[in-house]
Design an enzyme around this catalytic site. Structure first.
Site, PDB file in Angstrom:
ATOM      1  N   GLU A 258       0.863  -1.182   0.000  1.00 50.59           N
ATOM      2  CA  GLU A 258       0.000   0.000   0.000  1.00 50.59           C
ATOM      3  C   GLU A 258       0.891   1.221   0.000  1.00 50.59           C
ATOM      4  O   GLU A 258       2.028   1.157   0.492  1.00 50.59           O
ATOM      5  CB  GLU A 258      -0.862   0.017   1.279  1.00 50.59           C
ATOM      6  N   LYS A 260       2.445   4.425   1.449  1.00 50.02           N
ATOM      7  CA  LYS A 260       2.594   4.905   2.834  1.00 50.02           C
ATOM      8  C   LYS A 260       2.437   6.424   2.809  1.00 50.02           C
ATOM      9  O   LYS A 260       3.320   7.145   2.362  1.00 50.02           O
ATOM     10  CB  LYS A 260       3.951   4.507   3.406  1.00 50.02           C
ATOM     11  N   ARG A 265      -2.115   9.561  11.554  1.00 49.10           N
ATOM     12  CA  ARG A 265      -2.931   8.353  11.639  1.00 49.10           C
ATOM     13  C   ARG A 265      -4.207   8.669  12.403  1.00 49.10           C
ATOM     14  O   ARG A 265      -4.173   9.382  13.392  1.00 49.10           O
ATOM     15  CB  ARG A 265      -2.161   7.282  12.387  1.00 49.10           C
ATOM     16  N   ARG A 280      -2.727   8.351  17.044  1.00 46.73           N
ATOM     17  CA  ARG A 280      -1.945   7.146  17.300  1.00 46.73           C
ATOM     18  C   ARG A 280      -1.629   6.927  18.779  1.00 46.73           C
ATOM     19  O   ARG A 280      -1.388   5.826  19.215  1.00 46.73           O
ATOM     20  CB  ARG A 280      -0.662   7.284  16.477  1.00 46.73           C
ATOM     21  N   GLU A 310      -5.143   7.399   7.196  1.00 44.51           N
ATOM     22  CA  GLU A 310      -4.174   8.478   7.357  1.00 44.51           C
ATOM     23  C   GLU A 310      -4.805   9.770   6.854  1.00 44.51           C
ATOM     24  O   GLU A 310      -5.326   9.800   5.727  1.00 44.51           O
ATOM     25  CB  GLU A 310      -2.923   8.109   6.549  1.00 44.51           C
ATOM     26  N   PHE A 350      -7.182   2.507   5.420  1.00 40.08           N
ATOM     27  CA  PHE A 350      -6.465   1.265   5.123  1.00 40.08           C
ATOM     28  C   PHE A 350      -6.905   0.068   5.960  1.00 40.08           C
ATOM     29  O   PHE A 350      -6.424  -1.037   5.745  1.00 40.08           O
ATOM     30  CB  PHE A 350      -4.945   1.450   5.200  1.00 40.08           C
ATOM     31  N   ARG A 427       4.367  -3.761  17.599  1.00 39.85           N
ATOM     32  CA  ARG A 427       5.121  -3.495  16.382  1.00 39.85           C
ATOM     33  C   ARG A 427       5.544  -4.853  15.861  1.00 39.85           C
ATOM     34  O   ARG A 427       6.634  -5.338  16.129  1.00 39.85           O
ATOM     35  CB  ARG A 427       6.342  -2.632  16.719  1.00 39.85           C
ATOM     36  N   LYS A 433       7.340  -1.418   6.890  1.00 42.24           N
ATOM     37  CA  LYS A 433       7.419  -0.168   6.117  1.00 42.24           C
ATOM     38  C   LYS A 433       8.729  -0.109   5.363  1.00 42.24           C
ATOM     39  O   LYS A 433       9.768  -0.577   5.840  1.00 42.24           O
ATOM     40  CB  LYS A 433       7.252   1.044   7.042  1.00 42.24           C
TER      41      LYS A 433
HETATM   42  P1  AMP Z   1       5.176   3.431  12.041  1.00 41.59           P
HETATM   43  O1  AMP Z   1       4.198   4.216  12.842  1.00 41.59           O
HETATM   44  O2  AMP Z   1       6.509   4.081  11.940  1.00 41.59           O
HETATM   45  O3  AMP Z   1       5.263   2.012  12.466  1.00 41.59           O
HETATM   46  O4  AMP Z   1       4.685   3.436  10.519  1.00 41.59           O
HETATM   47  C1  AMP Z   1       3.400   3.147  10.259  1.00 41.59           C
HETATM   48  C2  AMP Z   1       2.612   4.420  10.092  1.00 41.59           C
HETATM   49  O5  AMP Z   1       2.455   4.732   8.734  1.00 41.59           O
HETATM   50  C3  AMP Z   1       1.232   4.247  10.618  1.00 41.59           C
HETATM   51  O6  AMP Z   1       1.192   4.575  11.983  1.00 41.59           O
HETATM   52  C4  AMP Z   1       0.400   5.177   9.766  1.00 41.59           C
HETATM   53  O7  AMP Z   1       0.276   6.417  10.419  1.00 41.59           O
HETATM   54  C5  AMP Z   1       1.230   5.407   8.523  1.00 41.59           C
HETATM   55  N1  AMP Z   1       0.622   4.897   7.283  1.00 41.59           N
HETATM   56  C6  AMP Z   1       0.569   5.572   6.119  1.00 41.59           C
HETATM   57  N2  AMP Z   1       0.012   4.828   5.156  1.00 41.59           N
HETATM   58  C7  AMP Z   1      -0.324   3.644   5.704  1.00 41.59           C
HETATM   59  C8  AMP Z   1      -0.924   2.462   5.211  1.00 41.59           C
HETATM   60  N3  AMP Z   1      -1.309   2.327   3.941  1.00 41.59           N
HETATM   61  N4  AMP Z   1      -1.100   1.421   6.080  1.00 41.59           N
HETATM   62  C9  AMP Z   1      -0.710   1.527   7.376  1.00 41.59           C
HETATM   63  N5  AMP Z   1      -0.131   2.623   7.888  1.00 41.59           N
HETATM   64  C10 AMP Z   1       0.068   3.677   7.081  1.00 41.59           C
END
Ligand code: AMP
Length: 589
Positions: A258, A260, A265, A280, A310, A350, A427, A433
Site C-alpha cells: 500500500e 505509505k 494516523r 496514534r 491516514e 487502510f 510493532r 514499512k
Molecule cells: P510506524 O508508525 O513508523 O510504524 O509506521 C506506520 C505508520 O504509517 C502508521 O502509523 C500510519 O500512520 C502510517 N501509514 C501511512 N500509510 C499507511 C498504510 N497504507 N497502512 C498503514 N499505515 C500507514
C-alpha cells in the site's frame, strides 16, 4: 486502601531499578485493594487520572504548584523556589518542606484540620479530579486553593507523590506493561496472565477498566473484554526493511503493498451520527477535524464501525497530497475553522477493526480490506489506500516509485497469509514499512533523554541532545547518539521550553553509560537523520546483541530534520530492534 499505603509503595519503587523487584513491590500493595478503587489506583500509578483518550489532564504549571505550597505551609514562594532549584524535584521539595513544617504550626486555615485524618485513595483521586475539571474564570485560583487545602492535610510522604502527579511527573518508573504484570501477580499469584491482560488492554486502551474487571470477575472476566466503540484500540505499528528483496523475503515471496501516506494516523469510531477520532497515541482529536467527521458521515454505509486511515493535507486543484508539515498544523486546538479553510484534508483508509457487530482484530488482512470496501463508499475526500498484491521485486520497485511520485513517503508491505491479524498495540512483522529515506540517509524517531548546555549563541539553552531508542523487551530507553546539528535558534528556544520542566535525576528507565549533564523524563520525540550506523562502545543501543558484548550501536553524522514527532509516545519511538535490523541489512550489503 489508604493513600498513605500507596505512597509508601511508591517510595519503595523509587529506590529500585530492578524490574522484577518493582513488580513484586507493586503487586504486594495492589493485593490489598478492592475492585471499586483499583481503576483509580492504576491511573494514579501511571501519574494520571484517566486514560489519555479521555482528555482530562491535571498538568498544573510549576508556578501554580509553588503558590499552593506557599499557601499551605506559609513559606514564601521565593524560598520554595530556591529549595526547588537546589533539589531539582518538586515532589522532594514538598516532602522536605512539610517535614520541617510538621514540627511548627501550619497555616491558620489548616489548623482546623482533623488531626490524623488518613485519606482513602479514592478521596485523593476525587480531589485531584475536581482540580483537573475546574475551568473558566478564576479557576487557576480555585485550583491553587484546593491543592493547598489537600497538601496541608496529608503527610509529607503523601504530598511528595500528590505534587508529582499534579505536575505530570510521578517518576516511579512504572509504565503500562509493568503495571499489567504487577496486576497479574497481585490477583493470580503469577505472571502467566499478563498476555491476557495485555490483549484486553490493547483492545480498549483503558487499563483502569481492565484492572476493575480483573478484580471483580477474575481472569475469566478479563477474557470477555472485547473491542468497544468509542474506546480506542491501541494501534498496530510496523517493522521496517531497507530493500525490496528484504521486503519480499519477510513475507515468504508474496505480500500486499500500500502507499505509505505521510500524514496523521486516525482511528475513526462511528455509531450513527456519533463519530470520534483518535490519534496514534491514542488521544481524542475529534474537535480538530469537524471536516473529517462530515466526510465520514457521507461515506459510511454501515452504522457502527471502527476504521483506520491516514489524514493528509490535500490540494484539490493540483490534485496533490501536501507534505506532512501542512497537516501537522491541523493538530492545533484553536482557530479550527480557519485552519479547515487553509488546509483542506482527505483521508486514505487502510483498515477496518470493527463492523457488523464484531471485532475484526482477528480477521485476516485480505478479508478486512474486502470488508472496508463494503462498509464505506469512496467520496471526494474519503479514499481507500492505493493497494496491490505483488510477488516479485520488479513490481515492488514500480509500485514504490509510483508511491513517491504521488507524494507518499514509501510503501507499507502487509502480510496476506491467514495469520495476518491486526496486532493491536504491537510493532509486529505483519506490517512492514519501506521508505525512501531508508536507502540513505536513514531517519529515526528518537527520544530526547539528556542534553548539554550550549555555548556562544546557544548559551543559556540546551545545545546538544542525547537521544535514545526504545527497547520494548526490557522496557528501557537506550542511548544511540548525541545530536547538535540541524537546529534553528527557534527550534532550540522551543525545545528549551518543552524540556526544562522535564529535567530530573537520571531516569531509571534510561540505560546509559554516558553521564549526561542534564537528564529528562523520556517524553519528547524528534526526527533525526544520519549517514550510517556503526558499532560504538559508548552507546547502549542493542548492547548484548552484537558480536562483542561491550559494543552498542551509534548513529554517525546525526542531524535534526526539523520534524517534532508530536503524535508519537516515547515508547512508540524507533525501537532497538528496528535499528539493529537496519544495521544488519546494511552490513550484509
Ligand atoms: P510506524 O508508525 O513508523 O510504524 O509506521 C506506520 C505508520 O504509517 C502508521 O502509523 C500510519 O500512520 C502510517 N501509514 C501511512 N500509510 C499507511 C498504510 N497504507 N497502512 C498503514 N499505515 C500507514
Amino acid at each position: 486502601m489508604k493513600f498513605n499505603e500507596l505512597s509508601k509503595c511508591y517510595f519503595e519503587l523509587e529506590k529500585t531499578q530492578k524490574k522484577l523487584e518493582m513488580i513484586d513491590i507493586l503487586a504486594d500493595t495492589l493485593k490489598h485493594s478492592v475492585s471499586d478503587e483499583i481503576g483509580k489506583i492504576t491511573f494514579l500509578t501511571l501519574g494520571k487520572l484517566y486514560p489519555d483518550f479521555v482528555g482530562i489532564k491535571l498538568m498544573l504549571a510549576e508556578k501554580m504548584v509553588i503558590k499552593a505550597l506557599s499557601l499551605a505551609t506559609g513559606t514564601s514562594e521565593k524560598s520554595i523556589m530556591n529549595t526547588f532549584e537546589e533539589i531539582g524535584d518538586l515532589g522532594k521539595t514538598t516532602h522536605q518542606l512539610l517535614e520541617k513544617k510538621s514540627q511548627t504550626s501550619l497555616l491558620s486555615f489548616t489548623q482546623t484540620k482533623e488531626e490524623d485524618k488518613e485519606y482513602e485513595i479514592s478521596e485523593v483521586w476525587e480531589i485531584l479530579d475536581k482540580i483537573a475539571k475546574m475551568s473558566g474564570e478564576g479557576s487557576a485560583d480555585k485550583k491553587i486553593k484546593t491543592l493547598a487545602g489537600l497538601i496541608s492535610k496529608v503527610k509529607p510522604l503523601e504530598a511528595r507523590f500528590i505534587i508529582r502527579i499534579v505536575i505530570g511527573q510521578l517518576r516511579i518508573g512504572i509504565e503500562s506493561h509493568l503495571l499489567l504484570e504487577a496486576l497479574s501477580v497481585s490477583k493470580t499469584g503469577s505472571r502467566e496472565s499478563k498476555p491476557l491482560l495485555e490483549r484486553a488492554y490493547n483492545s480498549n486502551a483503558d487499563i483502569g477498566f481492565v484492572a476493575e474487571q480483573l478484580y471483580e470477575g477474575g481472569i475469566e472476566a478479563v477474557k470477555q473484554i472485547e473491542v468497544r466503540l468509542f474506546n480506542p484500540i491501541r494501534v498496530m505499528l510496523a517493522q521496517r526493511v531497507s530493500s525490496s528483496e528484504e521486503l519480499l523475503e519477510k513475507f515468504g515471496g508474496k505480500c500486499s503493498l500500500e502507499y505509505k501516506y505521510d500524514g496523521l494516523r486516525v482511528q475513526i469510531h462511528k455509531k450513527g451520527d456519533d463519530i470520534k477520532l483518535f490519534s496514534r497515541k491514542p488521544e481524542d482529536i475529534t474537535n480538530q477535524f469537524p471536516d473529517v467527521n462530515r466526510f465520514i458521515k457521507e461515506a459510511a454505509i454501515e452504522d457502527e464501525i471502527i476504521i483506520e486511515g491516514e489524514i493528509v493535507a490535500y490540494d484539490s486543484t493540483k490534485e496533490k497530497i501536501l507534505p506532512f508539515q501542512q497537516v501537522a498544523q491541523r493538530k492545533r486546538k484553536y482557530d479550527v475553522d480557519q485552519k479547515i479553510e487553509e488546509i483542506p484534508v482527505r483521508v486514505y483508509l487502510f483498515d477496518v477493526l470493527y463492523c457488523y457487530n464484531e471485532s475484526r482484530l482477528d480477521t485476516e488482512y485480505i478479508e478486512r480490506r474486502k470488508l472496508l470496501t463494503e462498509i464505506i463508499k469512496e467520496t471526494e475526500n474519503i479514499k481507500f489506500s492505493h493497494q496491490l498484491v505483488v510477488d516479485n521485486t520488479d513490481d515492488i520497485e514500480i509500485f514504490f516509485n509510483q508511491a513517491l511520485e504521488n507524494s507518499c513517503e514509501g510503501v507499507m508491505g502487509k502480510d496476506v497469509s491467514p495469520d495476518s491479524i491486526y496486532q493491536a498495540g504491537a510493532r509486529g512483522w505483519n506490517w512492514v514499512k519501506f521508505k525512501q529515506d531508508y536507502i540513505l540517509p536513514d531517519t529515526f524517531d528518537l527520544v530526547i533523554i539528556g542534553a548539554d548546555y550550549g555555548k556562544g549563541k546557544r548559551a543559556g539553552k540546551y545545545g546538544t541532545f542525547l537521544l535514545g531508542c526504545y527497547n520494548p523487551e526490557n522496557l528501557v530507553y537506550q542511548t544511540f547518539t548525541w545530536v547538535g546539528a540541524g537546529f534553528s535558534d527557534e527550534d532550540l528556544d522551543i525545545l528549551y521550553k518543552m524540556l526544562k520542566p522535564l529535567s530530573r535525576d537520571k531516569p531509571k528507565e534510561v540505560e546509559s553509560e554516558i553521564e549526561s549533564p542534564v537528564w529528562f523524563d523520556p517524553q519528547i520525540v524528534i526526527e533525526v537523520e544520519g549517514a550510517e550506523i556503526t558499532v560504538s562502545p559508548m552507546h547502549t543501543c542493542a548492547k548484548g546483541e552484537l558480536e562483542r558484548e561491550s559494543d552498542g550501536l551509534a548513529l554517525r553524522f546525526p542531524r535534526f530534520t526539523g520534524k517534532m514527532v508530536e503524535d508519537r509516545l516515547a515508547e512508540q519511538a524507533t525501537s532497538t530492534e528496528e535499528i539493529h535490523q537496519i544495521y544488519l541489512s546494511k552490513k550484509d550489503k
